[in-house]
Structures are given as structure tokens and as C-alpha cells.
Motif scaffolding. Structure first.
Motif, PDB file in Angstrom:
ATOM      1  N   TRP A 533      66.075  62.855  43.095  1.00 48.66           N
ATOM      2  CA  TRP A 533      65.075  62.744  41.902  1.00 48.66           C
ATOM      3  C   TRP A 533      65.729  61.509  42.186  1.00 48.66           C
ATOM      4  O   TRP A 533      66.582  61.324  40.706  1.00 48.66           O
ATOM      5  CB  TRP A 533      65.043  63.719  41.678  1.00 48.66           C
ATOM      6  N   GLY A 534      64.426  60.519  40.250  1.00 45.56           N
ATOM      7  CA  GLY A 534      65.164  60.174  39.707  1.00 45.56           C
ATOM      8  C   GLY A 534      65.370  60.687  38.022  1.00 45.56           C
ATOM      9  O   GLY A 534      65.606  61.789  37.834  1.00 45.56           O
ATOM     10  N   ASN A 535      64.889  59.426  37.507  1.00 41.54           N
ATOM     11  CA  ASN A 535      65.189  59.560  35.884  1.00 41.54           C
ATOM     12  C   ASN A 535      64.595  60.336  34.658  1.00 41.54           C
ATOM     13  O   ASN A 535      64.280  59.647  33.792  1.00 41.54           O
ATOM     14  CB  ASN A 535      66.129  58.858  35.149  1.00 41.54           C
ATOM     15  N   ALA A 536      63.017  60.034  35.743  1.00 41.97           N
ATOM     16  CA  ALA A 536      62.152  60.370  34.966  1.00 41.97           C
ATOM     17  C   ALA A 536      61.330  60.873  35.318  1.00 41.97           C
ATOM     18  O   ALA A 536      61.131  61.260  36.644  1.00 41.97           O
ATOM     19  CB  ALA A 536      61.142  59.146  34.580  1.00 41.97           C
ATOM     20  N   TYR A 537      59.702  62.239  35.144  1.00 40.04           N
ATOM     21  CA  TYR A 537      58.757  63.349  35.238  1.00 40.04           C
ATOM     22  C   TYR A 537      58.158  61.779  36.638  1.00 40.04           C
ATOM     23  O   TYR A 537      57.650  60.444  35.901  1.00 40.04           O
ATOM     24  CB  TYR A 537      58.063  63.644  34.208  1.00 40.04           C
ATOM     25  N   GLY A 538      57.655  61.965  38.225  1.00 35.28           N
ATOM     26  CA  GLY A 538      56.558  61.139  37.936  1.00 35.28           C
ATOM     27  C   GLY A 538      57.860  61.069  39.616  1.00 35.28           C
ATOM     28  O   GLY A 538      56.997  59.793  40.623  1.00 35.28           O
ATOM     29  N   THR A 539      58.774  61.367  39.917  1.00 33.19           N
ATOM     30  CA  THR A 539      59.891  60.774  41.278  1.00 33.19           C
ATOM     31  C   THR A 539      59.758  61.955  41.693  1.00 33.19           C
ATOM     32  O   THR A 539      61.231  61.308  42.461  1.00 33.19           O
ATOM     33  CB  THR A 539      61.470  60.671  40.481  1.00 33.19           C
ATOM     34  N   LEU A 540      58.449  62.361  42.779  1.00 35.08           N
ATOM     35  CA  LEU A 540      58.992  63.331  43.787  1.00 35.08           C
ATOM     36  C   LEU A 540      59.079  63.076  44.941  1.00 35.08           C
ATOM     37  O   LEU A 540      58.397  61.934  44.834  1.00 35.08           O
ATOM     38  CB  LEU A 540      58.146  64.083  43.562  1.00 35.08           C
ATOM     39  N   PRO A 541      60.434  63.017  45.851  1.00 35.19           N
ATOM     40  CA  PRO A 541      60.174  62.094  47.023  1.00 35.19           C
ATOM     41  C   PRO A 541      59.463  62.154  47.619  1.00 35.19           C
ATOM     42  O   PRO A 541      57.927  63.381  47.814  1.00 35.19           O
ATOM     43  CB  PRO A 541      61.778  62.542  47.163  1.00 35.19           C
ATOM     44  N   HIS A 542      59.396  61.430  48.803  1.00 35.80           N
ATOM     45  CA  HIS A 542      57.855  61.831  49.854  1.00 35.80           C
ATOM     46  C   HIS A 542      58.143  62.543  50.695  1.00 35.80           C
ATOM     47  O   HIS A 542      59.780  63.503  51.344  1.00 35.80           O
ATOM     48  CB  HIS A 542      58.868  60.234  50.226  1.00 35.80           C
ATOM     49  N   GLY A 543      57.088  63.171  50.562  1.00 36.02           N
ATOM     50  CA  GLY A 543      57.009  64.729  51.861  1.00 36.02           C
ATOM     51  C   GLY A 543      57.003  66.000  51.488  1.00 36.02           C
ATOM     52  O   GLY A 543      56.506  67.125  51.671  1.00 36.02           O
ATOM     53  N   VAL A 544      57.027  66.337  50.004  1.00 33.47           N
ATOM     54  CA  VAL A 544      56.495  66.702  48.775  1.00 33.47           C
ATOM     55  C   VAL A 544      55.194  67.206  49.204  1.00 33.47           C
ATOM     56  O   VAL A 544      54.386  67.032  49.560  1.00 33.47           O
ATOM     57  CB  VAL A 544      56.195  67.000  47.632  1.00 33.47           C
ATOM     58  N   ASP A 545      54.650  68.386  49.581  1.00 36.28           N
ATOM     59  CA  ASP A 545      53.201  69.106  49.755  1.00 36.28           C
ATOM     60  C   ASP A 545      52.671  69.033  47.748  1.00 36.28           C
ATOM     61  O   ASP A 545      52.662  70.083  46.885  1.00 36.28           O
ATOM     62  CB  ASP A 545      53.652  70.773  50.086  1.00 36.28           C
ATOM     63  N   ILE A 546      52.191  67.728  47.538  1.00 35.98           N
ATOM     64  CA  ILE A 546      52.059  67.463  45.922  1.00 35.98           C
ATOM     65  C   ILE A 546      50.334  68.465  46.208  1.00 35.98           C
ATOM     66  O   ILE A 546      49.952  68.894  44.912  1.00 35.98           O
ATOM     67  CB  ILE A 546      51.747  66.102  45.700  1.00 35.98           C
ATOM     68  N   THR A 547      49.629  67.888  46.769  1.00 36.40           N
ATOM     69  CA  THR A 547      47.973  68.950  46.627  1.00 36.40           C
ATOM     70  C   THR A 547      48.849  70.503  46.044  1.00 36.40           C
ATOM     71  O   THR A 547      48.767  70.989  45.381  1.00 36.40           O
ATOM     72  CB  THR A 547      47.629  68.812  47.848  1.00 36.40           C
ATOM     73  N   ALA A 548      49.401  71.065  47.072  1.00 41.64           N
ATOM     74  CA  ALA A 548      49.631  72.302  47.172  1.00 41.64           C
ATOM     75  C   ALA A 548      49.786  72.954  45.732  1.00 41.64           C
ATOM     76  O   ALA A 548      49.796  73.222  44.974  1.00 41.64           O
ATOM     77  CB  ALA A 548      50.843  72.507  47.859  1.00 41.64           C
ATOM     78  N   ILE A 549      50.817  72.112  45.161  1.00 45.60           N
ATOM     79  CA  ILE A 549      51.588  71.609  43.912  1.00 45.60           C
ATOM     80  C   ILE A 549      50.058  71.864  42.833  1.00 45.60           C
ATOM     81  O   ILE A 549      50.462  73.091  41.589  1.00 45.60           O
ATOM     82  CB  ILE A 549      52.633  71.408  43.208  1.00 45.60           C
ATOM     83  N   ILE A 550      50.055  70.865  42.785  1.00 44.52           N
ATOM     84  CA  ILE A 550      48.459  70.594  41.685  1.00 44.52           C
ATOM     85  C   ILE A 550      47.630  71.764  41.581  1.00 44.52           C
ATOM     86  O   ILE A 550      46.907  72.182  40.638  1.00 44.52           O
ATOM     87  CB  ILE A 550      48.016  69.484  41.898  1.00 44.52           C
ATOM     88  N   ASP A 551      47.223  72.434  43.541  1.00 42.89           N
ATOM     89  CA  ASP A 551      46.036  73.030  43.506  1.00 42.89           C
ATOM     90  C   ASP A 551      46.542  74.346  42.597  1.00 42.89           C
ATOM     91  O   ASP A 551      45.570  75.201  42.187  1.00 42.89           O
ATOM     92  CB  ASP A 551      45.844  73.053  44.291  1.00 42.89           C
ATOM     93  N   ARG A 552      48.242  75.326  42.920  1.00 43.05           N
ATOM     94  CA  ARG A 552      48.763  76.124  42.202  1.00 43.05           C
ATOM     95  C   ARG A 552      48.560  76.142  40.465  1.00 43.05           C
ATOM     96  O   ARG A 552      47.847  77.200  40.056  1.00 43.05           O
ATOM     97  CB  ARG A 552      49.687  75.955  42.656  1.00 43.05           C
ATOM     98  N   ALA A 553      48.806  74.855  40.525  1.00 39.36           N
ATOM     99  CA  ALA A 553      49.103  74.832  38.783  1.00 39.36           C
ATOM    100  C   ALA A 553      47.756  74.558  38.084  1.00 39.36           C
ATOM    101  O   ALA A 553      47.692  75.014  36.720  1.00 39.36           O
ATOM    102  CB  ALA A 553      50.511  73.693  38.636  1.00 39.36           C
ATOM    103  N   LEU A 554      46.653  73.451  38.468  1.00 44.65           N
ATOM    104  CA  LEU A 554      45.253  73.879  37.642  1.00 44.65           C
ATOM    105  C   LEU A 554      44.012  74.257  38.349  1.00 44.65           C
ATOM    106  O   LEU A 554      44.063  73.816  39.107  1.00 44.65           O
ATOM    107  CB  LEU A 554      45.463  71.884  37.477  1.00 44.65           C
ATOM    108  N   PRO A 555      43.851  75.544  38.385  1.00 46.56           N
ATOM    109  CA  PRO A 555      43.385  75.614  39.338  1.00 46.56           C
ATOM    110  C   PRO A 555      41.841  75.831  38.383  1.00 46.56           C
ATOM    111  O   PRO A 555      41.854  74.886  37.046  1.00 46.56           O
ATOM    112  CB  PRO A 555      43.109  77.571  39.316  1.00 46.56           C
ATOM    113  N   ALA A 556      40.492  75.680  38.563  1.00 46.30           N
ATOM    114  CA  ALA A 556      39.033  75.761  38.125  1.00 46.30           C
ATOM    115  C   ALA A 556      39.560  76.639  36.708  1.00 46.30           C
ATOM    116  O   ALA A 556      39.563  77.458  37.410  1.00 46.30           O
ATOM    117  CB  ALA A 556      38.208  75.662  39.315  1.00 46.30           C
ATOM    118  N   GLY A 557      39.104  75.884  35.633  1.00 43.41           N
ATOM    119  CA  GLY A 557      39.024  76.746  34.698  1.00 43.41           C
ATOM    120  C   GLY A 557      40.152  76.745  33.200  1.00 43.41           C
ATOM    121  O   GLY A 557      40.071  77.138  32.574  1.00 43.41           O
ATOM    122  N   ALA A 558      41.519  76.284  34.338  1.00 48.35           N
ATOM    123  CA  ALA A 558      42.793  76.029  33.386  1.00 48.35           C
ATOM    124  C   ALA A 558      42.674  74.765  33.177  1.00 48.35           C
ATOM    125  O   ALA A 558      41.328  73.754  32.875  1.00 48.35           O
ATOM    126  CB  ALA A 558      43.379  75.615  34.123  1.00 48.35           C
TER     127      ALA A 558
END
Length: 558
Positions: A533-558
Motif C-alpha cells: 500500500w502507498g501513503n495515500a488512498y487509491g494505492t491498492l495493488p494490482h489484482g485486487v477485485d475492485i469491481t466487487a468492492i465497489i459494487d458492495r459499497a455503492l449499490p443502487a440507492g446508496a
């Protein structure tokens, strides 16, 4: 040669394009981590109410209340038109609207009168969704909730005031407390010369001829919500620092001496009046034995620190959903921001932090609920984990709010976006109920004086051992560091923050590995525990399932 001129519509500068639509109405309870934690920690019966409150919190009307309460700040009136001293604070009607709903939904003391297992978890979850409104009015809610266990040290006073403190009726205005349908409580602990070092308090309590009744002379430096009906106050007695109940209106209907010198001009939390009261012959009732003031209020501190975690986790979630709404509807460089790889990394990283804070907060609420009902293991865990969680979650919030604001670009720096209000609010809970240093030192105190707390923490961590090698390594490192603190007390203070941070991250990792989807747990362990990880947000490593994380956190209606 004929020149073709642009049509008028091409110069219509007030046509709005590529701006997100209004966010409200939205559902503040559309948060999988919150709802799963609510069920897991013992309050599935409250889900319908939490969902209803979440829809209300995200409504256009209530979001307007939140904005108005912050913009129209409280006003101090020290005297009436005739010059009589009244020391009252006036609030905008939107403040009262927010307070009315918060009290009715059990945000104040109602959980203490609810015998259902999970009542304190339900209150915490409701606070997470109602926290999408405005943070200032959460202060009198938290204090009213917290004074009840302290007041129980004086059963005769508890018998009178607890039914009113646990009421779901908001009944504002200064009147004799026992004539009201519900009351609110505040606290007067710190003084200008000592702050968190309350043993240096100079306010003096003098006994009267009536047993248990004293008069106070002195001052307090940071007493929020001065229009509450009663206050718990610390003062020096012949027997040492003691705790007192101070009503604004005395039983005979006269005003107690509670002179408000000024209201604080604060960075954030603008809707909440924070005052400097002075006492001079102020009538007060002793709560608990003389000289046991700190011991009397310690249970109160556990409660208010839990609310600090709640408020910060709620602010994180609110900031995330505002950023998520913007990036879903704003395009740049040929694509919606939410589809841009680097923005997706930022949003996913914020989502991981928010879920970790929410999951830890609900675990702490579950521990509080079970500890209050007599579970000794949960009592030990609560004692140390609440201080750890308060330190870490509140510490992470300012950077989180800043990153979420940046997702909106220049729009986020404008007041009407609501993001500056969140940004100013973000540091508050790391200061309230003890700064980071105070909480870190409190963890050391627990480790030294209550060794069962360390055992309770390690027992909690062991539940996930073997599930992730990175978590296993973190647990091993933490165990070694805790052992080192015991053998080298001189080193302990200088390393306290480092070790408490390790505790918090390892505990969050343990909870996520057990309860969160694999994508969230894997990303957390890779970054927060294994250092990828880096020293700021937005530094997730390659290979993390970003789509699954976003879909869980921000469903329709949120």
C-alpha cells in the motif's frame, strides 16, 4: 462569402451539462456491512426500524434540516430584555427537528430501558444511518446515553431521573426536570488549566446542611449542549475529586446558577453550542462517594468513546456515498469517473476503510451490549477494544474526508456540496473524550492494570487464525510487541501509538476475514497488514477485485 453564425442555444451558458443530479432522496441504510453487522451482533429485530430511519435520513427534507442547522448557528442570550440573567441558547427550528427524531428513535438514553438483547447494537446502527444528517446534535444524544450508568452510582437520583433520560420524547425548554416528559443530560468535566487531566480541576464543592447536597464554585472549559436539563460535573470535595448532578432548574422552579461566559467558535460541529459555564453557589447533588469522581464517570467514558467511533464511521460512510454519487454521474476524458481505473482504485480503497470502521464499531457495540448484561469476557474486551477503536477510527477520518472531497474536485471545495462540513467535522471525535495520546495511554493502563483485557483481545484475534497468512503474521507481531511493552515500561509510552495502531488494524483484519466478502478481506490484509500500500488512498495493488468492492459499497440507492 457567407458566414454561418452559431445559433443562440450554442451560447446558452446556463444550460447545465455533466453535473450529477441531486443526491437526495437516498437510502442511508443501503450499506451491506452495517446490516450484516446489525444481524451478527444480536439485533436483527431492529433491521426494519434501521431501514426506515435510513430512508428518512436521506430524504430531501431531513438533508435540508441538516444544512440549516449547521448554517444557522446557536445564539447565546445571557440576559432577557429587562437585564435578568437567563443564560439561554437559541437554536434554529431545524436543530429541534433533528433532535426530535433522534430522541424518538432511541438515540439518547432509550437503550437502557430496553431489555431486548442487542438494544445497544440497535442504537449504534441507528446512529450510523442518522449520522448521515448532521453531527452536532449527536453530542447531547451521546451524553444523555452515557450519563445513565454513572448516575446509577446514586440509586436515589437514578430512580428520579433515569425514566426521563430514557424517554423517547424530546421536550425542550428550561423547566423543572421532573415536570417534563423527557430530559437530556450534559457533562462538565474539563477545565482550562487541565483539560483531560481532570484531577487538576479547581472547581470546589462545599457541603450544605442537607445530606448529599453541595454548592459549587468554579468554571468549566468545554461544556457542550448547555440547554440540557441536567449535567454531571466534577468538583473537588474534602474527600477528593467527586461527581455531581447539576440541574439547570432547581426543584422549586428557580434557576440554578449556570452562567455561560461564551460559546466556543469551533472549527466544525457548528450547530452544537459548546460553552464555558461558571458556577457560583450552584446547587449540586453528589453522585457516588466523595473522592470517587473518576471511578464514577469511567463507565460514562466507555459509552461516549463508543459514540465517537459511531460518529466517525457514519461520517466516513456519508463522505463515501457522496463521492460515489458524484463519480457515477460525472464524466471526464471520455468516460464516467467511476469507470476510470485510478478513480475506481480511490473509491474502492475508501470503501475498504469505511467497511473496516463500520464492522469494528458494530463489534464494539455488541461487546458493550453483552458486557452491560453481565458477560465478563466481553467486559474485558470492551475495556481495551473501545479505546483502541476510538483511537484508530477517529484518527483515520480526517484523511478519509479529505480524499472523498477531492473526488468531487472543485465542486467538493464549495460549501453547497456539503463536503466542507464533513471535512471540518472530521477531526472532532479524535479530540473529544481524550486525544489520540490520551487513548493510547489508556490502552497501556488497561494492559498494565487489567491483564485480562490483553487476554480478551488475543482471544478475539485467535478466532481467525489460520484463515489468512498475512493476518497470522500480524497477530504474531502484535503478541511480541505486547510482551515487549510489559518488560520495558520506559519504551511503552513512546511506542504506545504504534502498538495501538497495530491492535486496531489486526482487530479490523480479524473481523473482516471472518465476516466480509473475500475481496474486501483480501484487499485489507494486503494493504493494511502486509504493507502492499502507498501513503495515500487509491494505492491498492494490482489484482485486487475492485469491481466487487465497489459494487458492495455503492449499490443502487446508496
Amino acid at each position: 462569402m457567407t458566414t454561418t453564425l452559431p445559433t443562440p442555444s450554442q451560447y446558452a451558458t446556463h444550460e447545465v451539462d455533466n453535473q450529477p443530479p441531486p443526491h437526495s432522496p437516498y437510502d442511508a441504510s443501503a450499506d451491506a456491512a452495517l446490516l450484516e453487522g446489525l444481524r451478527r451482533e444480536g439485533a436483527p429485530w431492529a433491521e426494519a426500524d434501521v431501514r426506515r430511519l435510513g430512508a428518512l435520513a436521506g430524504s430531501e427534507e431531513v438533508q435540508l434540516w441538516a444544512e440549516q442547522a449547521d448554517v444557522h448557528e446557536p445564539r447565546l442570550r445571557t440576559v432577557d430584555r429587562y437585564g435578568n440573567r437567563i443564560d439561554e441558547v437559541e437554536f434554529h427550528p431545524s436543530w429541534h427537528n433533528l433532535m426530535r427524531v433522534a430522541v424518538a428513535e432511541g438515540g439518547a438514553g432509550a437503550a437502557w430501558a430496553d431489555e431486548r438483547a442487542g438494544a445497544h447494537v440497535a442504537r449504534f446502527a441507528s446512529g450510523l444511518v442518522w449520522g448521515h444528517t448532521e453531527a452536532g446534535h449527536g453530542c447531547p444524544m451521546a451524553m444523555t446515553y452515557a450519563v445513565i450508568p454513572a448516575l446509577r452510582h446514586q440509586p436515589d437520583l437514578a430512580a428520579v431521573y433515569e425514566p426521563l433520560l430514557t424517554s423517547r420524547v424530546y421536550d425542550p425548554g428550561l423547566r423543572v426536570p421532573t415536570t417534563k416528559r423527557g430530559i437530556l443530560a450534559g457533562m462538565g468535566m474539563t477545565e482550562k488549566q487541565g483539560g483531560s487531566d481532570v484531577r487538576t480541576n479547581t472547581t470546589v464543592a462545599t457541603p450544605t446542611a442537607e445530606p448529599g447536597v453541595y454548592t459549587l464554585r468554579g468554571h468549566k472549559w468545554f461544556t457542550s449542549a448547555p440547554m440540557c436539563d441536567v449535567f454531571l460535573v466534577l468538583a473537588q470535595t474534602p474527600g477528593g475529586l467527586s461527581c455531581f448532578l447539576v440541574p439547570r432548574i432547581l426543584p422549586d422552579g428557580t434557576r440554578n446558577t449556570f452562567r455561560i461566559t461564551r460559546l466556543k467558535d469551533k472549527l466544525g460541529n457548528r450547530s452544537n453550542a459548546s460553552s464555558e459555564p461558571e458556577f457560583d453557589g450552584t446547587v449540586a447533588w453528589l453522585v457516588g462517594p466523595e473522592g470517587r469522581g473518576v471511578k464514577t464517570i469511567i463507565e460514562m467514558v466507555n459509552c461516549t468513546r463508543l459514540d465517537c467511533v459511531m460518529g466517525s464511521a457514519a461520517l466516513m460512510r456519508k463522505a463515501l456515498v457522496e463521492a460515489g454519487h458524484h463519480v457515477k454521474h460525472r464524466s471526464a476524458f471520455g468516460a464516467n469517473l467511476v469507470d476510470q481505473p485510478l478513480m475506481r482504485n480511490v473509491i474502492a480503497d475508501l470503501a475498504i476503510e469505511s467497511e473496516a470502521a463500520t464492522t469494528l464499531g458494530l463489534r464494539l457495540a455488541g461487546a458493550a451490549d453483552r458486557a452491560i448484561r453481565g458477560d465478563s469476557g466481553e467486559q474485558a474486551f470492551r475495556r481495551i477494544a473501545t479505546a483502541v477503536g476510538k483511537y484508530w477510527v477517529t484518527k483515520r477520518t480526517p484523511a478519509f474526508a479529505g480524499e472523498a472531497l477531492e473526488c468531487l474536485g472543485g465542486n467538493g471545495y464549495v460549501e453547497e456540496s456539503g463536503m466542507p462540513r464533513l471535512y471540518r467535522e472530521a477531526p472532532l471525535n479524535s479530540v473529544w473524550e481524550g486525544s489520540g495520546n490520551v487513548n493510547a495511554l489508556d490502552v497501556l493502563r488497561a494492559l498494565a492494570k487489567e491483564p485480562d483485557t490483553a487476554q480478551a483481545l488475543m482471544t478475539e484475534l485467535s478466532a481467525a487464525q489460520g484463515a489468512d497468512t498475512r493476518l497470522d503474521a500480524a497477530i504474531t507481531r502484535l503478541g511480541a510487541d505486547l510482551a515487549g511493552l510489559v518488560t520495558d515500561p520506559q519504551r511503552a509510552q513512546s511506542q504506545a501509538r504504534r502498538v495501538v495502531e497495530q491492535m486496531a488494524l489486526t482487530l479490523q483484519g480479524t473481523l473482516l476475514v471472518q465476516h466480509a466478502p473475500a475481496a474486501v478481506a483480501d484487499a485489507f490484509c494486503a494493504t493494511r497488514l502486509a504493507g502492499d500500500w502507498g501513503n495515500a488512498y487509491g494505492t491498492l495493488p494490482h489484482g485486487v477485485d475492485i469491481t466487487a468492492i465497489i459494487d458492495r459499497a455503492l449499490p443502487a440507492g446508496a
